[in-house]
Design a protein around this motif. Structure first.
Motif, PDB file in Angstrom:
ATOM      1  N   ALA A  19     -10.207   3.337   6.365  1.00 32.46           N
ATOM      2  CA  ALA A  19     -11.544   3.152   5.792  1.00 32.46           C
ATOM      3  C   ALA A  19     -11.659   1.827   5.056  1.00 32.46           C
ATOM      4  O   ALA A  19     -12.709   1.165   5.098  1.00 32.46           O
ATOM      5  CB  ALA A  19     -11.859   4.319   4.853  1.00 32.46           C
ATOM      6  N   ALA A  20     -10.575   1.415   4.393  1.00 34.84           N
ATOM      7  CA  ALA A  20     -10.631   0.194   3.589  1.00 34.84           C
ATOM      8  C   ALA A  20     -10.408  -1.071   4.414  1.00 34.84           C
ATOM      9  O   ALA A  20     -10.930  -2.140   4.086  1.00 34.84           O
ATOM     10  CB  ALA A  20      -9.615   0.269   2.456  1.00 34.84           C
ATOM     11  N   HIS A  21      -9.580  -0.987   5.480  1.00 31.79           N
ATOM     12  CA  HIS A  21      -9.241  -2.175   6.268  1.00 31.79           C
ATOM     13  C   HIS A  21      -9.391  -1.851   7.756  1.00 31.79           C
ATOM     14  O   HIS A  21      -8.420  -1.952   8.522  1.00 31.79           O
ATOM     15  CB  HIS A  21      -7.810  -2.634   5.960  1.00 31.79           C
ATOM     16  N   SER A  22     -10.572  -1.478   8.139  1.00 31.61           N
ATOM     17  CA  SER A  22     -10.784  -1.012   9.512  1.00 31.61           C
ATOM     18  C   SER A  22     -10.455  -2.086  10.542  1.00 31.61           C
ATOM     19  O   SER A  22      -9.980  -1.782  11.640  1.00 31.61           O
ATOM     20  CB  SER A  22     -12.228  -0.545   9.687  1.00 31.61           C
ATOM     21  N   ARG A  73      -7.054   6.578   4.271  1.00 25.82           N
ATOM     22  CA  ARG A  73      -7.667   5.683   3.289  1.00 25.82           C
ATOM     23  C   ARG A  73      -7.619   4.238   3.756  1.00 25.82           C
ATOM     24  O   ARG A  73      -8.579   3.479   3.594  1.00 25.82           O
ATOM     25  CB  ARG A  73      -6.963   5.820   1.938  1.00 25.82           C
ATOM     26  N   LEU A  74      -6.505   3.832   4.360  1.00 24.28           N
ATOM     27  CA  LEU A  74      -6.372   2.446   4.791  1.00 24.28           C
ATOM     28  C   LEU A  74      -7.295   2.139   5.964  1.00 24.28           C
ATOM     29  O   LEU A  74      -7.813   1.013   6.061  1.00 24.28           O
ATOM     30  CB  LEU A  74      -4.911   2.158   5.160  1.00 24.28           C
ATOM     31  N   ASP A  98       0.832  -1.210   0.000  1.00 26.40           N
ATOM     32  CA  ASP A  98       0.000   0.000   0.000  1.00 26.40           C
ATOM     33  C   ASP A  98       0.865   1.258   0.000  1.00 26.40           C
ATOM     34  O   ASP A  98       0.561   2.234  -0.704  1.00 26.40           O
ATOM     35  CB  ASP A  98      -0.921   0.000   1.225  1.00 26.40           C
TER      36      ASP A  98
END
Length: 415
Positions: free
Chosen positions: A336-339, A333-334, A167
């Motif tokens: 939100a994507a991989h809480s 962003r991370l 990422d």
């Protein structure tokens, strides 16, 4: 015709003053011939060596006396003439007499100061290598930065998982290249003992600016995670110890953990890891088929296994502060994507951190402990040096007390 031992005769000729040299050597040569005729050559040679050994100290004293009367030597007279030469010669003679009178004091002083200074030097050398000096072999370390992910609020400097690393590589443009590394212990198939392996992504040598002295580093096709080739860059010490520094070592095989690896390069001498000053025996690509004991294939797909250390080389003109700003945007962003993987045990969000190479030279998670240990060792070494100096001072004061009568007589005579 028998001749005196050349080495002994040359030594005496070098020590004797020029005024005495010709007559002393002529007398010794004449007596040598007489003894050789009477006692044999061997006996005459033993006598000659004994005479030279007994003449060295008087010859040195004679030369020092001549120097003290003449002042500076001709070589020194060509430059600035110094009035200190006679005093230096007198001080040297006095020091030699003092040493002859009290050799035990000289031995105690030398051993005490030598041990104390050696202890301080050893501690500072270790501190310099681990905390002050940049990693050996790295090019332009001022452009390197280390990245971390927090584990909790009390542990802000933890490691990366491989998905986290990907990422960052895809979402940040503040650096030229990035590399992830880990450590593993590999066992040679011939049973010679474990080897420390640094398992790295293919970009590691480019990020560090390291060029192998023999062969090359890893090619992109050899370092694709999941199907990386079984290739090695071996350490310089291992190359010399195991392969006799053979320049044709490239292409040879080395068996580790039951698998054959092909050697493709040799690291520069003294190359260390950026972490803890370790000196790996081998470097291997991350993600070889079947993995390694500490990094099986599952470890490279799980976002929860954070065991990799990440370093980056910043672009020209980019600062660590610029890198931190981009990481702050990425972590949002991370989360939100991989809480589920971006929350600590207390439900707080994880955060990125970036430190310059100098700031991260000591593992920031253990910096306070390392500072305490270094301070303790330096303090102990300094205390040992202080005690040694105190002991030597006490010894000199005791000697001075015994010389009070001598000094009083000297002062009475005007000396």
């Amino acid at each position: 015709m028998s001749t005196p031992p050349r080495a002994a005769r040359l030594l005496l000729a070098l020590v004797l003053p020029r005024e005495d040299r010709r007559f002393a050597l002529a007398d010794l040569d004449e007596e040598f011939e007489a003894r050789a005729a009477r006692d044999g050559v061997r006996g005459a040679r033993r006598w000659y060596v004994a005479q030279v050994g007994g003449s060295i100290r008087p010859a040195l004293g004679r030369r020092l006396n001549l120097w003290s009367r003449r002042g500076p030597t001709p070589a020194a007279a060509a430059g600035a003439r110094s009035p200190l030469a006679p005093h230096v010669a007198a001080d040297l003679r006095y020091a030699l007499r003092s040493l002859r009178r009290s050799p035990l004091a000289f031995i105690i002083t030398t051993l005490s100061l030598g041990f104390a200074i050696g202890a301080v030097t050893a501690v500072f050398t270790a501190v310099n290598a681990l905390m002050l000096r940049p990693p050996v072999g790295f090019t332009a370390p001022e452009r390197l930065a280390a990245l971390f992910i927090s584990r909790s609020e009390s542990h802000p400097y933890a490691h990366f998982s491989y998905p986290d690393y990907l990422d960052v590589v895809e979402g940040i443009d503040a650096f030229e290249s990035a590399a992830a590394t880990g450590f593993d212990v590999m066992r040679p198939d011939d049973g010679t003992g474990p080897m420390l392996a640094e398992v790295v992504t293919g970009s590691y040598f480019a990020v560090a600016g390291i060029t192998p002295v023999v062969g090359r580093s890893f090619l992109p096709a050899e370092s694709q995670v999941g199907r990386a080739a079984r290739v090695l860059v071996i350490g310089h010490d291992l190359w010399r110890r195991r392969f006799g520094a053979d320049p044709l070592v490239v292409g040879r095989m080395l068996g580790l953990n039951g698998q054959d690896f092909t050697i493709v390069g040799v690291a520069p001498a003294g190359l260390t890891s950026r972490f803890f000053g370790l000196r790996p025996d081998v470097w291997m690509p991350l993600g070889i088929e079947g993995g390694t004991p500490e990094m099986p294939p599952a470890a490279l797909t799980s976002r929860a296994r954070r065991e990799l250390r990440v370093i980056v080389r910043l672009r020209d003109g980019v600062t660590v502060q610029d890198l931190r700003a981009q990481l702050a945007v990425l972590e949002t962003r991370l989360r939100a994507a991989h809480s589920e993987h971006w929350m600590d045990p207390n439900g707080r969000p994880l955060r990125f951190s970036a430190l310059s190479e100098r700031e991260a030279r000591v593992d920031p998670a253990n910096r306070s402990l390392a500072t305490f240990i270094v301070t303790l060792f330096l303090s102990v070494a300094g205390l040992v040096l202080l005690v040694a100096c105190t002991n030597v001072m006490s010894l000199f004061l005791a000697q001075a007390g015994r010389r009070r009568r001598e000094i009083a007589v000297r002062l009475a005579l005007g000396a």
